[in-house]
Enzyme design. Structure first.
Site, PDB file in Angstrom:
ATOM      1  N   SER A   1       2.651   7.051  -3.286  1.00  0.00           N
ATOM      2  CA  SER A   1       1.771   8.238  -3.806  1.00  0.00           C
ATOM      3  C   SER A   1       0.409   8.247  -2.816  1.00  0.00           C
ATOM      4  CB  SER A   1       1.493   7.861  -5.321  1.00  0.00           C
ATOM      5  OG  SER A   1       0.568   6.713  -5.302  1.00  0.00           O
ATOM      6  N   LYS A   2      -0.313   9.187  -3.274  1.00  0.00           N
ATOM      7  CA  LYS A   2      -1.625   9.150  -2.369  1.00  0.00           C
ATOM      8  C   LYS A   2      -2.440   8.110  -2.528  1.00  0.00           C
ATOM      9  CE  LYS A   2      -2.479  13.512  -0.618  1.00  0.00           C
ATOM     10  NZ  LYS A   2      -2.177  14.845  -0.928  1.00  0.00           N
ATOM     11  N   ARG A   3      -2.641   7.353  -3.763  1.00  0.00           N
ATOM     12  CA  ARG A   3      -3.457   6.514  -4.381  1.00  0.00           C
ATOM     13  C   ARG A   3      -2.951   5.460  -3.563  1.00  0.00           C
ATOM     14  NH1 ARG A   3      -2.808   2.742  -8.544  1.00  0.00           N
ATOM     15  NH2 ARG A   3      -1.024   4.024  -9.331  1.00  0.00           N
TER      16      ARG A   3
END
Ligand code: GLU
Length: 467
Positions: A240-242
């Site tokens: 994910s982006k995180r």
């Protein structure tokens, strides 16, 4: 082995993400290892989703990572005539056929197949006579997939993978508007560009079986396939982006060096014994397809940080200076003067010892800029009150009397001052550090003072006394 030709074939629908960057790196390393060629093809056939900004971002990302491609990048869309030519040749040879079905008819047939629990094959016109179609009616070209047998691909990473041909549909290779589908374009381009090894994400493994049939229909040599497992987050879930599913430019902004990024991406899915730090030179020497892992790699910022710290320590001070300079100048809203540049240049090797990312390095280097009166933060402010101020004033006087501004002499002056005042060394050093750094991270105090210079040091001390 004939000359190795690899390619990176991104679709310009977004930035160059971390998975794409790793794919590009592996293709580049494999080509360099074999003294072959590494080509870049922009798969811009999806006109609606492809943008010039995305192309620019991909090229910029590749340049930043220093993955130089050979020749000029190829635009897939510019080769549409050639794709069409191959589709028509397959048609002429009976390896493909015209499909006159409308979108609605296809939809109905798909629903019906689903309702019966059958695979939908898109083969409404496979056995029909084209003369059944109205004059001049539009048609798509579909490949005539074999119905019997199976295909085994010996993937360099995944091993032998077998798929039954009956599972494959008669996919469209040319749409009714004459544009090629991705499945056709990729094969024609790889063939024409002489690509010998296709190294890409394993989300394309299923496509390989469909693409195989185009190679077979055209009697072209199949490239070696190497499908690399995708990158997952540290929790094993989809990235994910995180967790780092960002564009390469985001890593540049976060302050990673390209060589750290290459080393990190290399290790993220490939290994050479227990080696963690692998220079690009060694990577070229050692890279192979055998050591690409079969399991999904896990993205881990801590590892990336620690590699980045290593490469920051290894980097030439002049290079680090040129990287952090513009950021410092932006913060100061002015150019650095010669004295500041010289101080930072001297301080950098020591500062680099502790920095994990470039902004940290810039932050600690900013200590050596002329920013009087310094902003004093947190703990430093607490340390600079009451009784401490007279001590600081006397210390400033002592240091002003120093005639040779070098670390040993400065140190001796501070020590004899502490002794004369009957103070513990720390009681003198601490406020000096607080006044001179304002609470910023700094290395050895005496060294810092030496680099800062006598005038600036005294000035900073006196600023506090006067405050
Ligand atoms: N254009 C495809 C993508 O960006 C890659 C195709 C390939 O490598 O064969 O996913």
């Amino acid at each position: 082995m004939p000359k190795v030709v690899t390619r990176f074939a991104p679709s310009p629908t977004g930035f160059l993400h971390i998975g794409g960057a790793r794919t590009a790196l592996y293709n580049w390393l494999f080509a360099r290892h074999h003294g072959g060629e590494f080509l870049l093809r922009i798969e811009d056939t999806d006109r609606k989703r492809s943008t010039d900004e995305a192309i620019d971002a991909i090229l910029a990302g590749m340049r930043w990572l220093e993955l130089k491609w050979d020749g000029t990048e190829v635009s897939q869309v510019s080769r549409a005539d050639r794709h069409q030519e191959v589709a028509l040749e397959m048609l002429a040879q009976g390896k493909a056929y015209r499909c006159y079905a409308s979108t609605e008819e296809i939809g109905e047939a798909r629903d019906a197949a689903r309702a019966d629990g059958r695979n939908f094959r898109g083969d409404l016109w496979r056995d029909r006579d084209p003369s059944d179609a109205p004059e001049g009616a539009p048609y798509a070209v579909r490949i005539k997939m074999p119905r019997e047998g199976e295909v085994t691909i010996n993937d360099a990473v995944q091993g032998e993978v077998t798929v039954k041909n009956a599972e494959l549909d008669d996919m469209i290779i040319l749409r009714s508007d004459g544009t090629p589908t991705y499945m056709l374009a990729v094969v024609v381009d790889d063939h024409d560009m002489g690509v010998t090894h296709v190294i890409r994400g394993d989300d394309h493994l299923n496509n390989a079986f469909r693409q195989y049939q185009i190679y077979a229909a055209m009697a072209w040599d199949l490239p070696v396939y190497a499908h690399i497992p995708l990158i997952h987050g540290p929790d094993g879930k989809k990235l994910s982006k995180r967790h780092g599913a960002l564009g390469v430019e985001a890593y540049e902004e976060m302050g990673f060096l390209p060589e750290a990024m290459r080393n990190y991406l290399l290790r993220l899915g490939w290994s050479h014994g227990d080696d963690e730090i692998i220079s690009t030179e060694d990577a070229i020497k050692w890279f192979n397809l055998e050591n690409i892992g079969r399991g999904p790699a896990r993205f881990d910022f801590d590892k990336l940080d620690s590699l980045n710290g290593h490469y920051i320590r290894e980097a030439e001070a002049d290079r680090l200076l040129s990287i952090i300079k513009s950021g410092l100048e932006n913060t100061l809203s002015r150019a650095l003067d010669e004295t500041e540049v010289a101080r930072i240049r001297r301080a950098l090797p020591a500062l680099a010892e502790r920095a994990k990312r470039l902004p940290e390095l810039a932050e600690s280097a900013s200590l050596f800029c002329n920013t009087r009166p310094l902003e004093i933060t947190g703990n430093a402010a607490k340390q600079l009150t009451g009784d401490v101020l007279p001590v600081l004033e006397k210390a400033a006087n002592e240091l002003e009397a120093v005639t040779e501004w070098t670390a040993p002499v400065i140190k001796a002056a501070i020590m004899s001052f502490a002794q004369a005042e009957d103070l513990k060394l720390g009681k003198v050093m601490q406020p000096i550090r607080a006044a001179v750094t304002g609470g910023k991270q700094s290395g050895d105090l005496v060294e810092t003072l030496e680099i800062l210079g006598q005038d600036e040091t005294i000035g900073r001390l006196r600023d506090r006394v006067a405050a």
